[in-house]
Design a protein around this motif. Structure first.
Motif, mmCIF file in Angstrom:
data_model
loop_
_atom_site.group_PDB
_atom_site.id
_atom_site.type_symbol
_atom_site.label_atom_id
_atom_site.label_comp_id
_atom_site.label_asym_id
_atom_site.label_seq_id
_atom_site.Cartn_x
_atom_site.Cartn_y
_atom_site.Cartn_z
ATOM 1 N N TRP A 58 7.762 -5.904 0.555
ATOM 2 C CA TRP A 58 7.483 -4.610 1.194
ATOM 3 C C TRP A 58 6.594 -4.696 2.300
ATOM 4 O O TRP A 58 6.692 -3.880 3.460
ATOM 5 C CB TRP A 58 6.948 -3.704 0.016
ATOM 6 C CG TRP A 58 7.765 -3.400 -0.874
ATOM 7 C CD1 TRP A 58 7.729 -4.040 -2.357
ATOM 8 C CD2 TRP A 58 8.894 -2.468 -0.741
ATOM 9 N NE1 TRP A 58 8.732 -3.251 -3.138
ATOM 10 C CE2 TRP A 58 9.588 -2.525 -2.161
ATOM 11 C CE3 TRP A 58 9.564 -1.703 0.263
ATOM 12 C CZ2 TRP A 58 10.821 -1.774 -2.344
ATOM 13 C CZ3 TRP A 58 10.821 -0.938 -0.308
ATOM 14 C CH2 TRP A 58 11.229 -1.106 -1.473
ATOM 15 N N CYS A 59 5.724 -5.608 2.638
ATOM 16 C CA CYS A 59 4.915 -5.969 3.603
ATOM 17 C C CYS A 59 5.890 -6.232 4.788
ATOM 18 O O CYS A 59 5.594 -5.750 6.090
ATOM 19 C CB CYS A 59 4.001 -7.103 3.482
ATOM 20 S SG CYS A 59 2.700 -6.485 2.330
ATOM 21 N N ALA A 60 6.574 -7.037 4.729
ATOM 22 C CA ALA A 60 7.698 -7.680 5.706
ATOM 23 C C ALA A 60 8.377 -6.273 6.029
ATOM 24 O O ALA A 60 8.722 -5.975 7.484
ATOM 25 C CB ALA A 60 8.547 -8.615 5.146
ATOM 26 N N LEU A 61 9.005 -5.485 5.325
ATOM 27 C CA LEU A 61 9.958 -4.337 5.486
ATOM 28 C C LEU A 61 8.868 -3.219 6.302
ATOM 29 O O LEU A 61 9.488 -2.653 7.274
ATOM 30 C CB LEU A 61 10.402 -3.761 4.293
ATOM 31 C CG LEU A 61 11.390 -2.652 4.354
ATOM 32 C CD1 LEU A 61 12.627 -3.010 5.288
ATOM 33 C CD2 LEU A 61 11.579 -2.095 3.143
ATOM 34 N N LEU A 62 7.794 -3.104 5.829
ATOM 35 C CA LEU A 62 7.021 -2.112 6.405
ATOM 36 C C LEU A 62 6.563 -2.655 7.768
ATOM 37 O O LEU A 62 6.804 -1.675 9.004
ATOM 38 C CB LEU A 62 5.751 -1.952 6.050
ATOM 39 C CG LEU A 62 4.661 -0.807 6.536
ATOM 40 C CD1 LEU A 62 5.042 0.312 6.549
ATOM 41 C CD2 LEU A 62 3.257 -1.177 5.493
ATOM 42 N N THR A 63 6.337 -3.784 8.357
ATOM 43 C CA THR A 63 6.124 -4.422 9.493
ATOM 44 C C THR A 63 7.360 -4.039 10.498
ATOM 45 O O THR A 63 7.135 -3.597 11.539
ATOM 46 C CB THR A 63 5.507 -5.590 9.596
ATOM 47 O OG1 THR A 63 4.333 -5.694 8.655
ATOM 48 C CG2 THR A 63 5.284 -6.333 10.738
ATOM 49 N N PHE A 64 8.302 -4.595 9.678
ATOM 50 C CA PHE A 64 9.568 -4.715 10.807
ATOM 51 C C PHE A 64 10.091 -3.276 10.951
ATOM 52 O O PHE A 64 10.539 -2.993 12.337
ATOM 53 C CB PHE A 64 10.725 -5.308 10.038
ATOM 54 C CG PHE A 64 10.489 -6.910 9.646
ATOM 55 C CD1 PHE A 64 9.421 -7.645 10.415
ATOM 56 C CD2 PHE A 64 11.216 -7.513 8.853
ATOM 57 C CE1 PHE A 64 9.179 -8.866 10.017
ATOM 58 C CE2 PHE A 64 10.982 -8.771 8.631
ATOM 59 C CZ PHE A 64 9.975 -9.568 9.168
ATOM 60 N N SER A 65 9.958 -2.209 10.276
ATOM 61 C CA SER A 65 10.420 -0.837 10.269
ATOM 62 C C SER A 65 9.403 -0.448 11.339
ATOM 63 O O SER A 65 9.914 0.435 12.394
ATOM 64 C CB SER A 65 10.287 -0.173 9.000
ATOM 65 O OG SER A 65 11.021 -0.683 7.881
ATOM 66 N N LEU A 66 8.203 -0.430 11.506
ATOM 67 C CA LEU A 66 7.241 0.076 12.426
ATOM 68 C C LEU A 66 7.602 -0.443 13.784
ATOM 69 O O LEU A 66 7.582 0.059 14.812
ATOM 70 C CB LEU A 66 5.610 -0.084 11.991
ATOM 71 C CG LEU A 66 5.332 0.662 10.669
ATOM 72 C CD1 LEU A 66 4.001 0.237 10.382
ATOM 73 C CD2 LEU A 66 5.436 2.246 10.964
ATOM 74 N N ASN A 67 7.727 -1.707 13.744
ATOM 75 C CA ASN A 67 8.110 -2.431 14.998
ATOM 76 C C ASN A 67 9.284 -2.043 15.651
ATOM 77 O O ASN A 67 9.493 -1.717 16.931
ATOM 78 C CB ASN A 67 8.061 -3.862 14.718
ATOM 79 C CG ASN A 67 8.346 -4.742 16.230
ATOM 80 O OD1 ASN A 67 9.324 -4.806 16.528
ATOM 81 N ND2 ASN A 67 7.114 -5.228 16.530
#
Length: 245
Positions: free
Chosen positions: A96-105
């Protein structure tokens, strides 16, 4: 070069393909959904709101995604308020940390891409929609956004390719996608050359497919637009007293 090792690597790394595609697809979907209203705000809202969106996109586009991922995965856990909140159930999970970061980017990049597309829509289109009695939301949904998306599609295709390659950063937070599986396999076989060649070939295949899909979609939208124009022309010529332009 050990061909047997490369074949074995292809089999092992394919098991991480599902996670790579899941992260990429979810991040692109979430980023696109978030970017659409932000792009309208960035393009047409008051300066204060537009500048606030610009600040967000400026930060996320101007800093490495690896740094952003480390700040989310390692940094947020250092904040007591985060650890005691309901969000910690999600943020302690590397996926979820990776998904949150990728989504915001992705949202930051897509916002600027769509913003340029929105600003490129001819003003006469929106004026014609207003003359027909369409409200602002209807104009945005039926006229402005479809044209802007068609204009922005080539640039958005580059964002899709970039996110596919950027998903490899998930391996830095222990996720076993394609790159994570490659690193794990290298640590046991000590054959980085063959394994990373296979990993690179997998990413090359994925990006090639994404580019081809974008090209097909561009062609489809262009053909659909020409077909619509031809239908409108035939309809006009069929009306009594109509003249061919």
């Amino acid at each position: 070069m050990d061909l047997t090792m490369m074949v074995e690597a292809a089999v092992v790394l394919s098991s991480g393909l599902k996670l790579t595609l899941t992260l990429t697809a979810l991040a692109l979907a979430a980023g696109f959904i978030l970017s659409v209203p932000l792009a309208f705000v960035r393009a047409f809202a008051r300066p204060a709101l537009s500048l606030s969106v610009l600040a967000y996109t400026y930060v996320f586009r101007g800093t490495p995604m690896l740094v952003q991922l480390f700040l989310v995965y390692y940094g947020l856990g250092q904040i007591e308020a985060v650890r005691t909140s309901i969000f910690w159930v999600v943020l302690r999970d590397p996926f979820w940390c990776a998904l949150l970061t990728f989504s915001l980017n992705s949202a930051a990049h897509t916002t600027e891409i769509l913003c340029r597309g929105l600003q490129s829509v001819p003003k006469g289109m929106t004026e014609a929609a207003a003359a027909l009695g369409l409200k602002r939301f209807q104009t945005a949904r039926l006229v402005t956004f479809p044209i802007a998306f068609r204009i922005s599609l080539p640039a958005y295709g580059n964002e899709v390719v970039g996110m596919i390659k950027g998903s490899s950063l998930a391996s830095t937070v222990t996720l076993l996608e394609v790159t994570g599986m490659a690193r794990q396999m290298v640590s046991t076989t000590f054959a980085p050359y063959e394994i990373f060649i296979v990993a690179g070939a997998i990413y090359l295949l994925l990006t090639s497919i994404a580019v081809k899909i974008t090209q097909v979609l561009e062609l489809h939208l262009a053909t659909d637009g020409k077909s619509s124009l031809r239908r409108r022309t035939r309809l006009k010529t069929a009306l009594p007293g109509a003249t061919t332009p």
